[in-house]
Design a protein around this motif. Structure first.
Motif, PDB file in Angstrom:
ATOM      1  N   GLN A   1       0.650  -1.161  -0.554  1.00 33.16           N
ATOM      2  CA  GLN A   1       0.297   0.012   0.185  1.00 33.16           C
ATOM      3  C   GLN A   1       0.826   1.433  -0.019  1.00 33.16           C
ATOM      4  O   GLN A   1       0.420   2.057  -0.431  1.00 33.16           O
ATOM      5  CB  GLN A   1      -1.169  -0.014   0.979  1.00 33.16           C
ATOM      6  N   LEU A   2       2.128   1.056   0.132  1.00 32.23           N
ATOM      7  CA  LEU A   2       2.851   2.695   0.346  1.00 32.23           C
ATOM      8  C   LEU A   2       3.338   2.589  -1.544  1.00 32.23           C
ATOM      9  O   LEU A   2       3.425   3.458  -1.155  1.00 32.23           O
ATOM     10  CB  LEU A   2       4.295   2.137   1.224  1.00 32.23           C
ATOM     11  N   LEU A   3       3.759   1.160  -1.724  1.00 29.19           N
ATOM     12  CA  LEU A   3       4.113   2.148  -3.612  1.00 29.19           C
ATOM     13  C   LEU A   3       3.066   2.153  -4.392  1.00 29.19           C
ATOM     14  O   LEU A   3       3.124   2.599  -5.298  1.00 29.19           O
ATOM     15  CB  LEU A   3       4.360   0.301  -3.908  1.00 29.19           C
ATOM     16  N   ILE A   4       1.256   1.377  -4.300  1.00 28.57           N
ATOM     17  CA  ILE A   4       0.559   1.988  -4.617  1.00 28.57           C
ATOM     18  C   ILE A   4      -0.216   3.308  -4.937  1.00 28.57           C
ATOM     19  O   ILE A   4       0.127   4.052  -2.914  1.00 28.57           O
ATOM     20  CB  ILE A   4      -0.504   1.117  -3.794  1.00 28.57           C
ATOM     21  N   GLY A   5      -0.118   4.290  -5.092  1.00 27.81           N
ATOM     22  CA  GLY A   5      -0.232   5.589  -5.323  1.00 27.81           C
ATOM     23  C   GLY A   5       0.999   6.957  -5.143  1.00 27.81           C
ATOM     24  O   GLY A   5       1.327   7.574  -5.134  1.00 27.81           O
ATOM     25  N   SER A   6       2.410   5.806  -5.741  1.00 21.28           N
ATOM     26  CA  SER A   6       3.587   6.419  -5.546  1.00 21.28           C
ATOM     27  C   SER A   6       3.584   7.247  -6.884  1.00 21.28           C
ATOM     28  O   SER A   6       4.839   7.987  -6.716  1.00 21.28           O
ATOM     29  CB  SER A   6       4.728   5.390  -4.865  1.00 21.28           C
ATOM     30  N   GLU A   7       3.010   7.222  -7.354  1.00 22.88           N
ATOM     31  CA  GLU A   7       3.533   8.422  -9.136  1.00 22.88           C
ATOM     32  C   GLU A   7       4.260   8.385  -9.229  1.00 22.88           C
ATOM     33  O   GLU A   7       4.615   9.086 -10.149  1.00 22.88           O
ATOM     34  CB  GLU A   7       2.529   9.512  -8.854  1.00 22.88           C
ATOM     35  N   GLY A   8       5.151   7.617  -9.901  1.00 17.18           N
ATOM     36  CA  GLY A   8       6.149   7.268 -10.468  1.00 17.18           C
ATOM     37  C   GLY A   8       7.131   7.932  -9.337  1.00 17.18           C
ATOM     38  O   GLY A   8       8.139   8.052 -10.278  1.00 17.18           O
TER      39      GLY A   8
END
Ligand SMILES: Cc1cc2nc3c(=O)[nH]c(=O)nc-3n(C[C@H](O)[C@H](O)[C@H](O)COP(=O)(O)OP(=O)(O)OC[C@H]3O[C@@H](n4cnc5c(N)ncnc54)[C@H](O)[C@@H]3O)c2cc1C
Length: 387
Positions: free
Chosen positions: A93-100
């Motif tokens: 969940q820390l990586l999801i939404g990290s927008e590259g």
């Protein structure tokens, strides 16, 4: 694909339609249809934590994503599946939404669902937007999961009917009769709030869900407009973004803004947001048209999606747009709403992300950025403000 587990590992550069075509040909679907579906990718959806119009049934992207592989400047990260790792905070969940900004997602393990046997659509007309909001809240809190719930406010409803292609012949006759019938009942599409519903699944589930949902709507005074109008909405659901460029050529700016909040906050938040936009437009000497719809409905709240249109003053386009957009963001934050849910933070909202997360929350994410991307080469300025 592991059909028994109903999961698929997918390279995330794939475009929405290509992915759905591949899955559909094998009897499966991801069930993710943002309005940008035609021109967006699985990686982009995960990187921006996006949500589609069938999310009530299929979930938002973060609930569909079971595992990720990410190439970061500091090395490869691969999250374990929930079965392998059920302890500690969720790295996934820390990586999801990290927008590259942390790395490039190079593989995603996604939950897939059997392709629905039946898809039924229905349109209901409520006396007011508030009546529709109350009905939608009852629907989602009854654990009913129509695939699609989109409630248009009165202004958006008026525009929907105004822009809709007029039917001719027998269909036209049906429509005229319908609107006469409405006026006999003291209702009108000119004043009501339109709810679009989509039901997907097997015949039994669709029937039971549909009956129950329609009964709740009728308890809130809705008039059943049948399937035709809902079909028209579904047919044209990806079209409105194409209007933006055409309108700009005709001297009209058009943009969208989203905020999410709890049910208790929603009605007042909606009024304040509409007022803030009108006031901001007035301050720059423009009249504004504000169209709002409710979507991404959950047990605890929902998302308000706002489209605003205002005349362009030559050479002042960006200033005016910024003034109006800022008023919407600040109003939403003051009222406890989320900024840009599902549409990403990017450069535009980075300043407000810091404010929303608080100093410690923001620094926690920043320390992750510094560990994975020490030289700040991954999308600098996106999500995280320049140092
Ligand atoms: C007209 C329009 C309608 C929209 N409707 C919706 C909607 O209904 N729901 C919604 O949630 N959003 C919507 N959006 C916002 C946005 O399009 C979506 O969030 C979409 O998921 C972005 O995907 P993309 O492939 O276009 O990503 P891009 O726009 O190309 O990229 C978005 C960000 O993700 C990063 N990124 C892309 N791929 C990867 C990868 N593989 N690894 C790491 N980072 C990556 C990019 O660097 C960038 O920062 C809409 C946008 C537009 C313009």
């Amino acid at each position: 694909m592991d059909e028994l587990a109903q999961v698929a590992s997918i390279e995330p550069g794939i475009w929405g339609p290509e992915l759905e075509n591949y899955l559909n040909a094998r009897g499966w679907t991801l069930g993710h249809f943002p309005q940008s579906f035609e021109f967006s990718t699985l990686g982009g959806w995960i990187a921006t934590r996006s949500a589609g119009f069938a999310s009530t049934k299929y979930g938002t992207i973060e609930t569909m994503t079971l595992g990720l592989r990410m190439a970061t400047p500091a090395g490869m990260i691969e999250t374990q599946s929930a079965q392998e790792n059920s302890v500690g905070p969720s790295l996934l969940q820390l990586l999801i939404g990290s927008e590259g900004a942390l790395g490039v997602i190079t593989r995603a393990t996604m939950r897939i669902r059997a392709l629905s046997k039946i898809a039924n659509y229905r349109a209901m007309l409520f006396g007011t937007f508030a009546d529709g909001v109350a009905a939608v809240r009852d629907i989602v809190q009854s654990d009913l999961a129509p695939a699609t719930i989109q409630l248009l406010d009165e202004e958006d409803t008026r525009c929907f009917f105004a822009f809709r292609k007029q039917a001719r012949g027998l269909q036209g006759l049906v429509e005229t009769t319908e609107s006469r019938m409405l006026s006999t009942l003291g209702k009108s599409i000119e004043q009501g709030a339109l709810l679009i519903l989509g039901f997907e699944g097997d015949a039994y589930t669709v029937k039971v869900t549909e009956n129950h949902v329609l009964a709740i709507c009728q308890d809130h005074g809705a008039f059943d407009l049948g399937a035709r109008i809902a079909h028209a909405w579904f047919r044209d659901r990806f079209e409105s973004p194409y209007l933006r460029d055409a309108l700009m050529d005709h001297g009209v700016m058009m943009d969208t803004f989203e905020t999410a909040t709890t049910w208790g906050n929603l009605e007042l938040g909606y009024q304040k947001l509409t007022h803030a936009l009108s006031q901001a437009a007035q301050e720059v000497g423009a009249r504004i048209l504000v169209l709002t719809h409710l979507s991404q409905c959950r047990r605890e709240g929902a998302t308000l999606g706002v489209t605003f249109l205002a005349p362009i003053t030559p050479h002042q386009e960006i200033n005016h747009w910024e003034h109006i957009q800022r008023a919407a963001i600040e109003c939403s934050i003051d009222h406890g709403g989320a900024i840009a849910p599902h549409s990403g933070v990017g450069y535009e909202y980075a300043f407000w992300l810091q404010q929303k997360l608080g100093a410690l929350g923001y620094d926690t994410l920043l320390s992750l950025k510094k560990r994975l991307d020490p030289k700040n080469i991954m999308n600098p300025g996106k999500l995280f403000l320049p140092a």
